[in-house]
Design a protein around this motif. Structure first.
Motif, PDB file in Angstrom:
ATOM      1  N   ILE A  53       3.694   0.384   2.735  1.00  0.00           N
ATOM      2  CA  ILE A  53       3.344  -0.576   3.703  1.00  0.00           C
ATOM      3  C   ILE A  53       3.319  -2.005   2.890  1.00  0.00           C
ATOM      4  O   ILE A  53       2.375  -2.185   2.094  1.00  0.00           O
ATOM      5  CB  ILE A  53       2.181  -0.294   4.328  1.00  0.00           C
ATOM      6  CG1 ILE A  53       2.235   1.019   5.092  1.00  0.00           C
ATOM      7  CG2 ILE A  53       1.965  -1.351   5.585  1.00  0.00           C
ATOM      8  CD1 ILE A  53       1.078   1.538   5.551  1.00  0.00           C
ATOM      9  N   SER A  54       4.240  -2.714   3.320  1.00  0.00           N
ATOM     10  CA  SER A  54       4.528  -4.193   2.833  1.00  0.00           C
ATOM     11  C   SER A  54       4.321  -5.405   3.916  1.00  0.00           C
ATOM     12  O   SER A  54       4.531  -5.008   5.203  1.00  0.00           O
ATOM     13  CB  SER A  54       5.591  -4.216   2.191  1.00  0.00           C
ATOM     14  OG  SER A  54       5.687  -3.099   1.006  1.00  0.00           O
ATOM     15  N   PRO A  55       4.086  -6.511   3.555  1.00  0.00           N
ATOM     16  CA  PRO A  55       3.982  -7.569   4.589  1.00  0.00           C
ATOM     17  C   PRO A  55       5.165  -8.069   4.620  1.00  0.00           C
ATOM     18  O   PRO A  55       5.944  -8.244   3.669  1.00  0.00           O
ATOM     19  CB  PRO A  55       2.949  -8.498   3.824  1.00  0.00           C
ATOM     20  CG  PRO A  55       3.230  -8.353   2.384  1.00  0.00           C
ATOM     21  CD  PRO A  55       3.347  -6.679   2.213  1.00  0.00           C
ATOM     22  N   LEU A  60       3.863  -6.054   9.260  1.00  0.00           N
ATOM     23  CA  LEU A  60       4.129  -5.210   8.265  1.00  0.00           C
ATOM     24  C   LEU A  60       5.437  -4.569   8.158  1.00  0.00           C
ATOM     25  O   LEU A  60       6.050  -4.283   9.413  1.00  0.00           O
ATOM     26  CB  LEU A  60       2.909  -3.982   8.394  1.00  0.00           C
ATOM     27  CG  LEU A  60       1.657  -4.627   8.069  1.00  0.00           C
ATOM     28  CD1 LEU A  60       0.639  -3.653   8.335  1.00  0.00           C
ATOM     29  CD2 LEU A  60       1.547  -5.173   6.795  1.00  0.00           C
ATOM     30  N   VAL A  61       5.834  -4.147   7.268  1.00  0.00           N
ATOM     31  CA  VAL A  61       7.184  -3.304   7.070  1.00  0.00           C
ATOM     32  C   VAL A  61       6.535  -1.819   6.384  1.00  0.00           C
ATOM     33  O   VAL A  61       5.831  -2.051   5.494  1.00  0.00           O
ATOM     34  CB  VAL A  61       8.198  -3.946   5.967  1.00  0.00           C
ATOM     35  CG1 VAL A  61       9.224  -2.844   5.944  1.00  0.00           C
ATOM     36  CG2 VAL A  61       8.754  -5.370   6.752  1.00  0.00           C
ATOM     37  N   ILE A  77       0.644  -1.259   0.022  1.00  0.00           N
ATOM     38  CA  ILE A  77      -0.017   0.044   0.017  1.00  0.00           C
ATOM     39  C   ILE A  77       0.924   1.323   0.110  1.00  0.00           C
ATOM     40  O   ILE A  77       1.776   1.417   0.729  1.00  0.00           O
ATOM     41  CB  ILE A  77      -0.855  -0.084   1.182  1.00  0.00           C
ATOM     42  CG1 ILE A  77      -1.470  -1.147   1.214  1.00  0.00           C
ATOM     43  CG2 ILE A  77      -1.731   1.247   1.346  1.00  0.00           C
ATOM     44  CD1 ILE A  77      -2.577  -1.251   2.663  1.00  0.00           C
ATOM     45  N   GLY A  78       0.737   2.319  -0.744  1.00  0.00           N
ATOM     46  CA  GLY A  78       1.370   3.566  -0.788  1.00  0.00           C
ATOM     47  C   GLY A  78       0.401   4.676  -0.305  1.00  0.00           C
ATOM     48  O   GLY A  78      -0.788   4.741  -0.785  1.00  0.00           O
ATOM     49  N   ILE A  79       1.061   5.407   0.447  1.00  0.00           N
ATOM     50  CA  ILE A  79       0.078   6.469   1.128  1.00  0.00           C
ATOM     51  C   ILE A  79       1.310   7.629   1.058  1.00  0.00           C
ATOM     52  O   ILE A  79       2.333   7.810   1.389  1.00  0.00           O
ATOM     53  CB  ILE A  79      -0.158   6.050   2.501  1.00  0.00           C
ATOM     54  CG1 ILE A  79      -0.890   4.737   2.922  1.00  0.00           C
ATOM     55  CG2 ILE A  79      -0.705   7.352   3.356  1.00  0.00           C
ATOM     56  CD1 ILE A  79      -1.043   4.484   4.092  1.00  0.00           C
TER      57      ILE A  79
END
Length: 156
Positions: free
Chosen positions: A39-41, A47-48, A26-28
């Motif tokens: 945000i990555s698994p 999450l990282v 996800i990019g925020i």
């Protein structure tokens, strides 16, 4: 003194597993803090978060047919990035840690247009240009070309 991360992230327990199954991140963007946060698994439970600094990042777009290409609207430019997974393994600060490395390939100088949203179209990149109250297309010849404006806007 405890080292505190610049951003905190709370999430429901199933989010890491869902992102892992979808094989996505996800990019925020937050123009107030000047960050694009990915945000990555890490695995099915963790999450990282990877924050990167830009000048007033706002709109983000993923290319519809090339998942390795994204665009980011910033204060006075739109930057197109291309993923290079091969180079990611040699990232100097963390070798073999990342599965991708998005490098800037094209930059459109737009000046201060307040581009709040982006989309890759069939013939270019489109955005919501709030300064001129229109939908615009990025241009190689001009900062932008108006594509559509609401009928109640009399002039750009």
């Amino acid at each position: 003194m405890k080292n505190i991360a610049p951003f905190a992230c709370t999430f429901t327990p199933h989010i890491p597993e869902l992102l892992q199954q979808l094989n996505c991140s996800i990019g925020i963007s937050t123009y107030q803090a000047g960050k694009l946060v990915l945000i990555s698994p890490k695995d099915n439970e963790h999450l990282v978060q990877l924050p990167r600094t830009f000048h007033k990042p706002m709109g983000i777009a993923k290319h519809p047919s090339d998942a390795n290409k994204i665009a980011l609207a910033c204060r006075d430019e739109v930057i197109v990035f291309k993923n290079n997974a091969e180079l990611a393994q040699f990232y100097p600060k963390a070798p073999n840690k990342y599965d991708g490395l998005f490098l800037p390939t094209v930059t459109y100088k737009t000046n201060f247009l307040d581009i709040h949203d982006l989309e890759f179209g069939k013939d270019g990149i489109y955005g919501v240009n709030t300064l001129f109250s229109c939908i615009m297309k990025l241009s190689e010849d001009f900062n932008f070309e108006p594509y559509w404006k609401p009928s109640f806007i009399s002039a750009l």
